[in-house]
Design an enzyme around this catalytic site. Structure first.
Site, PDB file in Angstrom:
ATOM      1  CG  ASP A  10      -4.804   4.398   2.736  1.00  0.00           C
ATOM      2  OD1 ASP A  10      -3.756   4.521   2.082  1.00  0.00           O
ATOM      3  OD2 ASP A  10      -5.108   3.366   3.359  1.00  0.00           O
ATOM      4  CG  ASP A 105       0.058   4.771  -0.098  1.00  0.00           C
ATOM      5  OD1 ASP A 105       0.737   5.021   0.914  1.00  0.00           O
ATOM      6  OD2 ASP A 105      -0.465   3.659  -0.293  1.00  0.00           O
ATOM      7  CD  GLU A 106      -0.931   6.008   5.556  1.00  0.00           C
ATOM      8  OE1 GLU A 106      -1.895   6.284   6.286  1.00  0.00           O
ATOM      9  OE2 GLU A 106      -0.244   4.978   5.688  1.00  0.00           O
TER      10      GLU A 106
END
Length: 356
Positions: A10, A105-106
């Site tokens: 993350d 973003d993860e």
């Protein structure tokens, strides 16, 4: 059956971190991404400095301005976020094909097949975070565990720029003391229902029967029952077929010295060859990409009659491509080497691990 090893990566305050990287004057400032303070939009991301004022994602921009009037309000630049996300996902896929992106973003990575006695999952997670930092100048947090639920839980426990491992030795203690609102998937509405029924932490949830939880939450109740016990059988779902392998690096300062750049090309060629070897693949195209100090991206590709997989072969072609691309008067800030048109290798380059 081999025990699974899952990593959840993350990125830390991703949009705000990209803005601070691209505009160093924002570093260390309360950055609020989403639009102008006077806009009717909502906050996309807030830096940790802004969060100290109570600003958080999904908050109306007007409210964020009231809480943090001296904040730096930035309009979202999704082009930059998508480009950086593509870099990050490419790093993930240089380790394994089993990557399940959840957002820009993860992502989850199943690295079960990479783990060895001398290469535990935690070390692989450290390597991935190091690659992200070197290639994008951004920090990421990681969670490592034996299933997706616990890996995601772990990634949020030591933010920013941290890593947590949850295994059979500590899982019970972590879950029993966890605030119910910190369980992934428990939102405001669910949290209120839980509180109304005396569930405030993991132990309270654990003590409820499966029937009670199904009565309260319907089908979700079975999942909550399992989560309280650290159970999650869901797979890392990846439908992407690997088409290329590559590595790129951003220089600390803009560079136009051929010797320094070619040293980096050699290093990248070696890393690319190593990853091809792990996949037992060879490649029939080689591409070199550069980004100039003015952020202009240039690339050149060569298609090959015979496939390549060795460090030397990749470097020799990359060397020619770089010489075609370079302009002695234009410094560069990034260089990358990528190979594509992959096919199964008939010869596997040997590494030290093949003799252990």
């Amino acid at each position: 059956m081999t025990e699974r090893r899952i990593i959840h990566i993350d990125m830390d305050y991703f949009f705000a971190q990209v803005e601070m990287r691209d505009n160093p004057k924002l570093k260390g400032k309360p950055v609020i991404v989403g639009g102008k303070a006077s806009s009717r939009g909502v906050v996309s991301t807030a830096s940790y400095e802004a969060r100290k004022y109570g600003v958080h994602s999904a908050m109306p921009m007007s409210q964020a301005h009231k809480l943090c009037p001296n904040g730096y309000f930035v309009t979202s630049n999704f082009g930059a976020y998508r480009e950086t996300s593509a870099q990050i996902m490419s790093i993930f896929r240089s380790y394994t094909d089993k990557v399940e992106p959840m957002s820009l973003d993860e992502a989850y990575l199943d690295i079960t097949e990479l783990v060895r006695p001398d290469l535990p999952a935690s070390k692989i997670a450290q390597y991935i975070r190091k690659d992200i930092l070197e290639q994008t100048h951004l920090t990421a947090s990681a969670g490592v565990s034996y299933n997706k639920f616990l890996a995601k839980l772990a990634s949020g426990m030591n933010k920013p720029d941290g890593m947590t491992v949850i295994d059979y030795r500590n899982v019970h203690d972590i879950l029993m003391t966890l605030d119910i609102g910190d369980f992934p998937g428990v939102g405001k509405a669910s949290k209120k229902v839980m509180h109304d029924n005396g569930i405030f932490n993991g132990r309270d949830l654990y003590e409820k029967t499966e029937f009670e939880l199904i009565r309260l939450f319907g089908k979700r109740g079975r999942g909550l029952y399992n989560k309280a016990r650290g159970i999650d059988h869901s797979e890392v779902k990846s439908t992407r077929v690997r088409k290329s392998v590559g590595t790129e690096r951003t220089f600390a300062t803009d560079v136009n010295d051929d010797e320094e750049i070619l040293r980096k090309v050699w290093e990248l060629s070696g890393k690319t060859a190593e990853r091809l070897n792990k996949l037992q693949k060879s490649a029939k195209t080689v591409t070199v990409k550069i980004k100039t100090y003015q952020f202009e991206t240039l690339s050149k590709q060569m298609s090959l009659r015979d496939s390549v997989s060795s460090e030397e072969d990749i470097y020799n072609i990359a060397y020619l491509l770089y010489n075609d691309l370079k302009d002695p008067d234009v410094p560069i800030r990034l260089i990358g080497v990528t190979v594509g048109n992959l096919e199964q290798s008939t010869y596997k380059n040997m590494t030290i691990y093949d003799f252990i």
